[in-house]
Enzyme design. Structure first.
Site, mmCIF file in Angstrom:
data_model
loop_
_atom_site.group_PDB
_atom_site.id
_atom_site.type_symbol
_atom_site.label_atom_id
_atom_site.label_comp_id
_atom_site.label_asym_id
_atom_site.label_seq_id
_atom_site.Cartn_x
_atom_site.Cartn_y
_atom_site.Cartn_z
ATOM 1 N N TRP A 73 32.840 37.255 33.461
ATOM 2 C CA TRP A 73 33.063 36.947 33.382
ATOM 3 C C TRP A 73 34.440 37.342 33.400
ATOM 4 O O TRP A 73 34.693 37.852 34.499
ATOM 5 C CB TRP A 73 32.394 35.790 33.269
ATOM 6 N N HIS B 155 31.295 40.949 33.033
ATOM 7 C CA HIS B 155 30.891 41.842 34.114
ATOM 8 C C HIS B 155 30.399 43.192 33.583
ATOM 9 O O HIS B 155 29.410 43.750 34.076
ATOM 10 C CB HIS B 155 32.055 42.060 35.075
ATOM 11 N N ASP C 76 37.655 42.661 40.989
ATOM 12 C CA ASP C 76 38.757 41.866 40.446
ATOM 13 C C ASP C 76 40.072 42.628 40.520
ATOM 14 O O ASP C 76 41.132 42.035 40.723
ATOM 15 C CB ASP C 76 38.473 41.496 38.986
ATOM 16 N N ARG D 260 41.539 42.240 44.212
ATOM 17 C CA ARG D 260 41.561 40.965 44.941
ATOM 18 C C ARG D 260 42.974 40.430 45.182
ATOM 19 O O ARG D 260 43.202 39.679 46.135
ATOM 20 C CB ARG D 260 40.705 39.910 44.231
ATOM 21 N N HIS E 224 34.663 35.523 45.562
ATOM 22 C CA HIS E 224 34.197 35.497 44.174
ATOM 23 C C HIS E 224 33.574 34.168 43.770
ATOM 24 O O HIS E 224 33.080 34.043 42.640
ATOM 25 C CB HIS E 224 35.364 35.808 43.232
ATOM 26 N N HIS F 228 29.639 43.288 41.270
ATOM 27 C CA HIS F 228 30.538 42.266 40.742
ATOM 28 C C HIS F 228 30.091 40.849 41.108
ATOM 29 O O HIS F 228 30.079 39.952 40.252
ATOM 30 C CB HIS F 228 31.948 42.507 41.275
ATOM 31 N N ASP G 5 29.459 37.274 39.162
ATOM 32 C CA ASP G 5 30.234 36.059 39.422
ATOM 33 C C ASP G 5 29.361 34.838 39.667
ATOM 34 O O ASP G 5 29.657 33.742 39.170
ATOM 35 C CB ASP G 5 31.132 36.267 40.651
ATOM 36 N N HIS H 127 32.242 29.514 38.738
ATOM 37 C CA HIS H 127 32.422 30.217 40.014
ATOM 38 C C HIS H 127 31.626 29.534 41.125
ATOM 39 O O HIS H 127 31.704 29.952 42.278
ATOM 40 C CB HIS H 127 32.005 31.682 39.895
ATOM 41 N N HIS I 227 38.572 27.445 33.017
ATOM 42 C CA HIS I 227 37.917 28.592 33.637
ATOM 43 C C HIS I 227 38.007 29.819 32.723
ATOM 44 O O HIS I 227 37.038 30.554 32.553
ATOM 45 C CB HIS I 227 38.549 28.894 34.995
ATOM 46 N N ASP J 91 35.117 32.067 31.279
ATOM 47 C CA ASP J 91 35.150 33.466 31.678
ATOM 48 C C ASP J 91 35.136 34.400 30.467
ATOM 49 O O ASP J 91 34.438 35.410 30.458
ATOM 50 C CB ASP J 91 36.410 33.758 32.492
#
Length: 299
Positions: A21, A26, A65, A68, A80, A136, A140, A146, A169, A173
Site C-alpha cells: 500500500w 507492500h 515505487d 517510478r 502500478h 510490488h 498493488d 489501484h 487514495h 494506501d
C-alpha cells in the site's frame, strides 16, 4: 519459511528506507510471502535478489515505487494500476481491453515481468528487476483504488482523516492500515514484520484458515493475464462495497477515521493477507519452473 523476530532487528541496517500500500502494505505483503514460500523458492530469490537475509522480499517490495518518478524509471509509472472505467457503486468491473492503457498497466506488467523471470536467457540483472516489479505489482493489484479510474484512483478526492485533509487514495494506501496498527512511528519494516506474523498465524490456523485454501486457486503461469484479472476484479468489487458505498460525490470532504474506517479496516487486512499468500504461491510456481535449469550469473 517462517521469519524470526530477532531477524528484523539484526537485519534492519540492510533494509532500504521507506516513508510509510504505502510502504507498510507492500512490506507486510512481502513478509507474509516470505512466511509461505517453499525453501527452494526462498533460496532461488535470495540468490537472484542478492540478499541472503530473511528480508530478501521485504527489502525489494518498495523498489518499484522508489524509481517510478525518476528520469530512468518514469517508463513504469502506469504499471502500478489499471483504470477501471466503471460507475461505482452501481457497477464495478475491470475489462482488460477497455481499461489497460496502451503503455501498460498492472495486469499486463505482472504478465510481462513474470515472463522475464521465466526467461533464463535474460541477464540476471534483468530478472532481478523483474522480480522486484512482480513483488510490488502483486501488492498493488490487491489495493482497490489501484484498479479504479474514478478521480485517478481516488487521488482527486479530498477527504478528512482525524481532522487533517488527505486524498482518498492515501487513506486507502496508508492511513487506515497505520491506524489499525496504532501507528508505525516511522518504522514500517518493524510494523510490517509484526503485522505479517499476525496475519500468517490467521491464515494458518485463525480466521482465514478455511477461506485461504481458495486464494491460490486458478493461478497459472500459462495465462498470467487471466490470473491477474481475477485478482483485479476481486479488488475492484471492494470499490462498490466499501470505497464508494454511497458514490464518489458523497465521500468528498467527509471525516473517514470513524465509522468508515471501522468498515474498511477488515477489508484492507483481508486484501493484504490475500496478496501475501498469493505472492508466495506465484513465486513458488516461478521457482519450480526454472529450478535446475540455470545458475544466477553475476550482476
Amino acid at each position: 519459511m517462517r521469519l524470526s523476530q530477532s531477524a528484523i532487528v539484526l537485519g534492519s541496517v540492510l533494509l532500504p528506507s521507506a516513508a510509510a500500500w504505502g510502504s507498510l502494505g507492500h512490506i507486510t505483503v512481502a513478509y507474509i510471502a516470505s512466511n509461505f514460500v517453499k525453501d527452494n523458492t526462498a533460496a532461488y530469490f535470495q540468490d537472484l535478489l542478492r540478499n541472503d537475509t530473511e528480508h530478501y522480499l521485504a527489502g525489494a517490495a518498495t523498489w518499484a515505487d522508489s524509481i517510478r518518478y525518476t528520469k530512468w524509471g518514469r517508463f513504469s509509472k502506469n504499471f502500478h494500476f489499471i483504470d477501471a472505467k466503471d460507475t461505482p457503486p452501481t457497477y464495478c468491473g475491470v475489462d482488460f481491453e477497455r481499461d489497460c492503457k496502451e503503455e501498460g498497466c498492472v495486469v499486463s506488467s505482472i504478465q510481462n515481468y513474470t515472463s522475464q523471470l521465466l526467461d533464463t536467457a535474460l541477464w540476471s540483472w534483468r530478472r532481478n528487476q523483474a522480480a522486484k516489479f512482480v513483488i510490488h505489482f502483486v501488492g498493488d493489484i490487491h489495493q482497490p483504488l489501484h484498479v479504479e479510474n474514478v478521480a485517478q484512483g481516488g487521488n482527486g478526492i479530498h477527504v478528512k482523516w482525524e481532522s487533517s485533509e488527505f486524498n482518498l487514495h492515501h487513506v486507502w494506501d496508508s492511513s487506515i492500515a497505520e491506524k489499525m496498527l496504532g501507528g508505525i512511528h516511522r518504522k514500517p519494516y518493524e510494523a510490517g514484520f509484526d503485522w505479517a506474523a499476525n496475519l500468517t498465524d490467521q491464515i494458518k490456523s485463525g480466521k482465514y484458515a478455511l477461506e485461504s485454501k481458495l486464494w491460490a486457486q486458478g493461478l497459472s503461469l500459462d495465462d498470467p493475464i487471466k490470473t491477474a484479472m481475477g485478482w483485479a476484479n476481486e479488488s475492484n468489487a471492494v470499490v462498490c462495497t466499501h470505497v464508494f458505498p454511497e458514490g464518489p460525490k458523497a465521500i468528498v470532504g467527509q471525516e473517514l477515521a470513524g465509522d468508515y474506517y471501522e468498515k474498511a479496516a477488515p477489508v484492507i487486512e483481508l486484501q493484504v493477507a490475500k496478496a501475501g499468500y498469493r505472492l508466495a504461491a506465484w513465486l513458488d510456481l516461478i521457482a519450480d519452473k526454472v529450478s535446475g535449469t540455470q545458475s544466477i550469473d553475476e550482476l
